[in-house]
Scaffold this active site. Structure first.
Site, mmCIF file in Angstrom:
data_model
loop_
_atom_site.group_PDB
_atom_site.id
_atom_site.type_symbol
_atom_site.label_atom_id
_atom_site.label_comp_id
_atom_site.label_asym_id
_atom_site.label_seq_id
_atom_site.Cartn_x
_atom_site.Cartn_y
_atom_site.Cartn_z
ATOM 1 N N ARG A 1 45.282 -12.315 84.255
ATOM 2 C CA ARG A 1 45.591 -13.750 84.299
ATOM 3 C C ARG A 1 45.261 -14.333 85.666
ATOM 4 N NH1 ARG A 1 51.549 -15.059 82.926
ATOM 5 N NH2 ARG A 1 50.816 -14.562 80.812
ATOM 6 N N THR B 1 59.221 -8.995 80.403
ATOM 7 C CA THR B 1 58.896 -8.477 81.730
ATOM 8 C C THR B 1 60.054 -7.655 82.288
ATOM 9 O OG1 THR B 1 59.712 -10.541 82.700
ATOM 10 C CG2 THR B 1 57.352 -10.392 82.262
ATOM 11 N N LYS C 1 50.230 -9.306 77.041
ATOM 12 C CA LYS C 1 51.205 -9.104 75.967
ATOM 13 C C LYS C 1 51.033 -10.148 74.858
ATOM 14 C CE LYS C 1 54.683 -9.188 78.925
ATOM 15 N NZ LYS C 1 53.975 -9.083 80.226
ATOM 16 N N THR C 2 50.902 -11.403 75.236
ATOM 17 C CA THR C 2 50.708 -12.465 74.242
ATOM 18 C C THR C 2 49.377 -12.298 73.525
ATOM 19 O OG1 THR C 2 52.051 -14.001 75.548
ATOM 20 C CG2 THR C 2 50.576 -14.958 73.900
ATOM 21 N N ASP D 1 58.275 -14.510 73.033
ATOM 22 C CA ASP D 1 57.958 -14.201 74.422
ATOM 23 C C ASP D 1 59.241 -14.258 75.253
ATOM 24 O OD1 ASP D 1 56.418 -13.532 76.565
ATOM 25 O OD2 ASP D 1 55.578 -15.531 76.881
#
Length: 344
Positions: free
Chosen positions: A222, A163, A69-70, A114
């Site tokens: 990640r 999330t 997402k980032t 975020d």
């Protein structure tokens, strides 16, 4: 003088000389692996905003942590050739914090928040007019003399990441013109991500080595990159500098990551449900207290993967372990006749 085959210290990517996250983070859509539908839609929206010479509509990214997402927010910034200002929900405690950021934004700039679901309710309401009408209503004075003064903002794009979409209210969800849900990655995409990161780290990796890391990455880039870094360390110290299947298996077993990608916390969750609560149902807070974890962490980080892989299921009364969980942990289950049998 013979050239050494082993990797010397200066060749290793250290945290002192380069930030690993920045090193492996994709900078363009072509470098970003997976999420094909999301990428294609974003390309259309970005190209349209360029041709119309309008700011991109506000974007909301949803999905489990670690899926990109980032990274996508930064790619949008580069594609639009504009600056991005980054912050997170917990940092914004009061309307004044948000007002300071919004008033400093220049035309077409991006504000990335975020964990946007963690913004306080009073701050969230402050965003409504900013997102819809590009203005802020500033309250001057107090009591009978109090008055609201509208403050005009430059047209900007808000990119939010969460999330837990369910914690966002309907009014703010309605103000996001573009909503993109990110899904877990398939094994082939994860293999490509591992190989790309290995190239950037200047470490040799075999196809079998990449597959082994990808299989145990919980379908999350990640985590695959984190496991790659740790496997690299074992390859340097215990191997010849190359990550192959043997060193990958050795490293990941040493790290407590099994062939399904479950770590010790995942196993503690399953063992809590099966052993302490006879397979469930059991509530989330009870599970979290049993393993000394925050309920939000269990729900956001660990539970989604266990659900997707079929190790647990949600019921109106709580969480229950599935037959697959019993098989994986090699735990005997008491049948209706009270005898113990192992699933075949």
């Amino acid at each position: 003088m013979k050239k050494r085959k082993s990797i010397s210290a200066p060749e290793l990517i250290s945290e002192d000389t380069a930030d690993f996250t920045i090193l492996v983070r994709p900078r363009t859509f072509s470098e970003f692996t997976g999420q094909d539908k999301v990428k294609e839609n974003l390309k259309v929206f970005i190209e349209s905003s360029k041709r119309l010479k309008e700011p991109l509509d506000h974007v909301l990214f949803t999905g489990p942590p670690g899926l990109g997402k980032t990274t996508l927010a930064h790619i949008i910034s580069r594609e639009l050739d504009t600056e991005i200002i980054t912050t997170s929900g917990p940092v914004i405690e009061k309307p004044g914090d948000l007002a300071g950021m919004l008033t400093r934004l220049k035309k077409n700039q991006i504000l990335f928040i975020d964990e946007i679901h963690r913004i306080p309710k009073v701050v969230e309401e402050f965003l409504y007019s900013a997102m819809e009408e590009y203005k802020l209503d500033i309250l001057i004075d107090q009591g009978p003399a109090a008055r609201s003064i509208p403050l005009k903002l430059e047209k900007f794009t808000l990119v939010g990441a969460t999330t837990r979409q369910g914690l966002l209210s309907s009014p703010i969800l309605d103000r996001f013109g573009i909503t993109c849900h990110l899904d877990y990655y398939n094994i082939n995409d994860l293999i490509n991500i591992v190989k790309r990161s290995a190239r950037l780290m200047k470490i040799k990796i075999t196809d079998d080595g990449a597959l082994e890391i990808a299989k145990r990455s919980r379908a999350t880039p990640r985590i695959s990159n984190r496991l790659l870094r740790r496997t690299r360390d074992f390859a340097i110290v215990k191997g010849n500098g190359t990550i192959d299947k043997e060193i990958s298996e050795y490293a990941l077993e040493a790290l407590g990551v099994d062939n399904h990608g479950l770590d010790k916390i995942d196993k503690k969750i399953l063992e809590t449900i099966i052993v302490k609560h006879n397979g469930g149902p059991v509530g989330l807070t009870t599970i979290a207290a049993s393993i000394s974890e925050d309920p939000g962490t269990v729900e956001d980080v660990y539970e989604p993967f266990l659900l997707v892989e079929g190790f647990i299921k949600r019921t109106p009364k709580g969480r229950e372990a599935t037959e697959l969980a019993y098989k994986h942990l090699k735990i005997f289950k008491k049948g209706k006749d009270k005898t113990e049998s192992l699933f075949d």
